[in-house]
Motif scaffolding. Structure first.
Motif, PDB file in Angstrom:
ATOM      1  N   THR A 155       0.869  -1.170   0.000  1.00 55.54           N
ATOM      2  CA  THR A 155       0.000   0.000   0.000  1.00 55.54           C
ATOM      3  C   THR A 155       0.909   1.225   0.000  1.00 55.54           C
ATOM      4  O   THR A 155       1.808   1.337   0.819  1.00 55.54           O
ATOM      5  CB  THR A 155      -0.917   0.003   1.240  1.00 55.54           C
ATOM      6  OG1 THR A 155      -1.644  -1.225   1.241  1.00 55.54           O
ATOM      7  CG2 THR A 155      -1.884   1.165   1.198  1.00 55.54           C
ATOM      8  N   LYS A 157       1.761   5.440  -0.668  1.00 51.27           N
ATOM      9  CA  LYS A 157       1.349   6.837  -0.680  1.00 51.27           C
ATOM     10  C   LYS A 157       2.109   7.533  -1.806  1.00 51.27           C
ATOM     11  O   LYS A 157       3.342   7.518  -1.833  1.00 51.27           O
ATOM     12  CB  LYS A 157       1.684   7.469   0.672  1.00 51.27           C
ATOM     13  CG  LYS A 157       1.166   8.870   0.852  1.00 51.27           C
ATOM     14  CD  LYS A 157       1.413   9.310   2.296  1.00 51.27           C
ATOM     15  CE  LYS A 157       1.067  10.779   2.464  1.00 51.27           C
ATOM     16  NZ  LYS A 157       1.383  11.242   3.837  1.00 51.27           N
ATOM     17  N   LEU A 166      -3.578   7.192  -2.054  1.00 50.10           N
ATOM     18  CA  LEU A 166      -3.221   5.877  -1.529  1.00 50.10           C
ATOM     19  C   LEU A 166      -3.571   4.860  -2.602  1.00 50.10           C
ATOM     20  O   LEU A 166      -4.695   4.860  -3.127  1.00 50.10           O
ATOM     21  CB  LEU A 166      -3.994   5.571  -0.255  1.00 50.10           C
ATOM     22  CG  LEU A 166      -3.491   6.196   1.039  1.00 50.10           C
ATOM     23  CD1 LEU A 166      -4.337   5.709   2.202  1.00 50.10           C
ATOM     24  CD2 LEU A 166      -2.021   5.883   1.284  1.00 50.10           C
ATOM     25  N   SER A 168      -2.848   0.627  -4.012  1.00 50.22           N
ATOM     26  CA  SER A 168      -2.290  -0.662  -3.603  1.00 50.22           C
ATOM     27  C   SER A 168      -1.992  -1.495  -4.841  1.00 50.22           C
ATOM     28  O   SER A 168      -2.624  -1.321  -5.892  1.00 50.22           O
ATOM     29  CB  SER A 168      -3.229  -1.385  -2.638  1.00 50.22           C
ATOM     30  OG  SER A 168      -4.199  -2.104  -3.355  1.00 50.22           O
TER      31      SER A 168
END
Lengths: 260, 338
Positions: A155, A157, A166, A168
């Protein structure tokens, strides 16, 4: 987890000056450093290694002098260092550089590839995404923080103009990292002591089995037509006056120019 | 490759949440100038979801044709679906040149495309010209931290691609009477290749500040020094009215005194306000690269040899901490023209 970090040795551009007489760059005595975003990327890899255990390889394409930067990476905590060096790579633009690095990366085990966002000598930010495309990997650029679930999902940023996102992604994948996200650790004393006893592996164009037409000058769709230093703008008026006069002067100049 | 199949200048019309980004309009302005020189068209490529209503705006700012790719998988920017949409559109349209804004989106998308299309890409250009004999773009960009300018060409490959720094090109005046065509384009998506998932998009305070849009910038450097110094800059900006914003040099960002969103220079923003008031900024070349195109530059610095004075229209050798309070009083006493 196998992590490969792409790093580059660059002149410290903040130390470059222009010779005012000739208008040319003064590069003598300018220190060579590990590119800051790449160093941030290495720190990201070492942070994951500390928390989860990982094997961290650093790879660079460049002249033999880049050896010293690879030793610095060893001293920071890298496990393996590879120098991709060959005259066949000379004159490469970003696409040809990416072809060489992608061909070398195909020879290495990896779950995660990390590159710095951009190098301070060229500021292109192109090599990371180009490698990702050539290796058919998902990419996330402008990475400032990574969380790992311990299995396969990361995950991330990503910094943007308005704030951040954000995202993933499952490994294998490629990130480009920002120096501001990961302040690099110092070299460890033990690391410094042993760095010069360790082996930097050398790879040539023949070793990576890349199509020669994709490498170096031949493999570069772009080329520099000319380079120049910017002609200085004509300097305006300079006033050495007391504060009261200065404030009056600024105010009246702005009125004169209809800015206020 | 037969370059004669490739014609016209295409602008990637970046939108975020359905709003056309200023850099797209700047690129249309530049593309119109270049296309006129070689008698070609300006094509805007608008990619997103529910964005077709924005196409007319692109025509009014210089597009002759707008190609609209509208699909729910393009709602938020993600590298792979956008790369598929744009690469297929470029394969069909075959433009001679493609311009992207050098934003976090443009600089993620364009290199991925260049590798997919096996063509050249020049990053973060600050100057674009066209060779009217070869139709080669002459793409000029800073290198070595702005110490050197390089002009790059891509003469054997098409399309020629470049990302262009926001704030550098000028948009043309909006012309509501301009006519153009709007063409939908439907790519074939392979979403199994789209492996990055967006969890959330977060806007923080820095998104509210856009120093590139400010008409007046009050900019502080090392000579401002402290939080107290910046308080004076904000007070002056407030006294000068809504057109004024506060910006800074890199040193102050590194020192944590001000957000990166306000940084002017090679690693910050390029600005061209009507007035740039440089307070205690010495003027490293990386800083000058971001502000020297301002219409009028006033610099205050203690050091009479500071390089900032080389680009300033009016230079004051003096102490910003004494001059600023006097200026604030003067502006408070005068109403600022709207």
């Amino acid at each position: 987890m196998n992590i490969v970090v792409c790093i580059k040795q660059v002149p410290d551009t903040t130390e470059i000056k222009i010779n005012p007489a000739t208008g040319t760059l003064i590069r003598d005595g300018v220190p060579s450093i590990m590119n800051p975003d790449d160093k941030g990327g290495l720190e990201l890899a070492l942070t994951l290694k500390d928390a989860f255990g990982a094997h961290v390889t650093v790879i660079t394409m460049g002249p033999p002098q880049a050896d010293s930067m690879l030793r610095e990476a060893f001293a920071m905590g890298a496990d393996r260092a590879i120098l991709l060096t060959d005259r066949a790579f000379a004159g490469a633009d970003t696409l040809a550089t990416s072809h060489a690095l992608a061909a070398a990366l195909k020879k290495l085990p990896f779950d995660l590839i990390i590159a710095g966002r951009q190098a301070i000598d060229g500021d292109t930010a192109q090599v990371g995404p180009q490698i990702a495309e050539l290796l058919d990997l998902p990419q996330i650029t402008y990475v400032v923080d990574v969380q790992f679930d311990g299995k396969k999902t990361l995950t991330v940023k990503k910094e943007t103009e308005e704030g951040y996102q954000l995202l993933s992604v499952d490994m294998p994948c490629l990130f480009t990292a920002l120096a501001s996200g990961y302040a690099a650790r110092y070299m460890s004393v033990n690391g410094i002591v042993t760095a010069y006893d360790r082996q930097v592996e050398i790879l040539t164009a023949a070793d990576i089995q890349a199509d020669p037409a994709t490498l170096g000058l031949k493999g570069s769709p772009t080329r520099v037509k000319k380079s120049f230093t910017k002609g200085a703008k004509e300097a305006g008026e300079l006033f050495e006056v007391d504060a009261e006069t200065a404030a009056d002067l600024i105010f009246s100049k702005l009125q004169e120019k209809f800015i206020i | 490759m037969d370059k004669s199949f490739y014609k016209n200048i295409l602008v990637f019309a970046e939108q975020r949440e359905g709003i056309i980004q200023p850099v797209a309009l700047e690129l249309l302005g530049k593309a119109s100038e270049l296309a006129a020189l070689v008698h070609e068209k300006v094509i805007a490529l608008l990619v997103g979801y529910n964005i077709a209503s924005q196409a007319q705006l692109l025509i009014e700012y210089g597009a002759d044709e707008v190609i609209v790719v509208d699909d729910i998988c393009l709602k938020d920017y993600l590298t792979e679906p956008y790369t598929q949409a744009v690469s297929q559109a470029l394969d069909t349209v075959k433009p001679g040149a493609v311009l992207f804004g050098a934003t976090t989106i443009g600089r993620d998308l364009a290199p991925r495309l260049s590798a997919r299309l096996k063509t050249g890409l020049t990053a973060d250009c600050t100057g674009l010209e066209i060779d009217t004999e070869t139709n080669n773009l002459l793409m000029t960009r800073p290198a070595f931290g702005g110490n050197l300018m390089a002009t790059i060409i891509c003469d054997e490959h098409r399309p020629q691609m470049s990302t262009v720094r926001p704030g550098v090109m000028r948009r043309a005046p909006r012309d509501a009477s301009r006519k153009g065509t709007i063409t939908p384009f439907a790519p074939q998506f392979n979403l199994s290749k789209s492996r990055v998932r967006l969890i959330e998009t977060v806007r923080d305070d820095k998104g509210k500040i856009d120093i590139t849009e400010a008409k007046i910038l009050i900019s502080g450097g090392r000579g401002i020094g402290t939080t107290d110094g910046f308080t004076k800059l904000y007070a002056l900006a407030e006294a000068m009215g809504s057109k004024a914003e506060v910006s800074s040099s890199r040193a102050m960002v590194d020192a944590g005194l001000i957000d990166h969103a306000r940084q002017v220079g090679q690693t910050g923003k390029t600005v061209r306000p009507d007035l740039y008031l440089a307070c205690g900024i010495s003027g490293a070349i990386q800083h000058l690269a971001g502000m020297e195109e301002a219409d009028f530059i006033v610099a205050i610095n203690k050091d009479k040899f500071a390089p900032i004075f080389q680009v300033a229209d009016v230079g004051i050798v003096g102490d910003v901490h004494r001059i600023l309070p006097l200026l604030i009083e003067k502006f408070k006493a005068h109403a600022v023209k709207p």
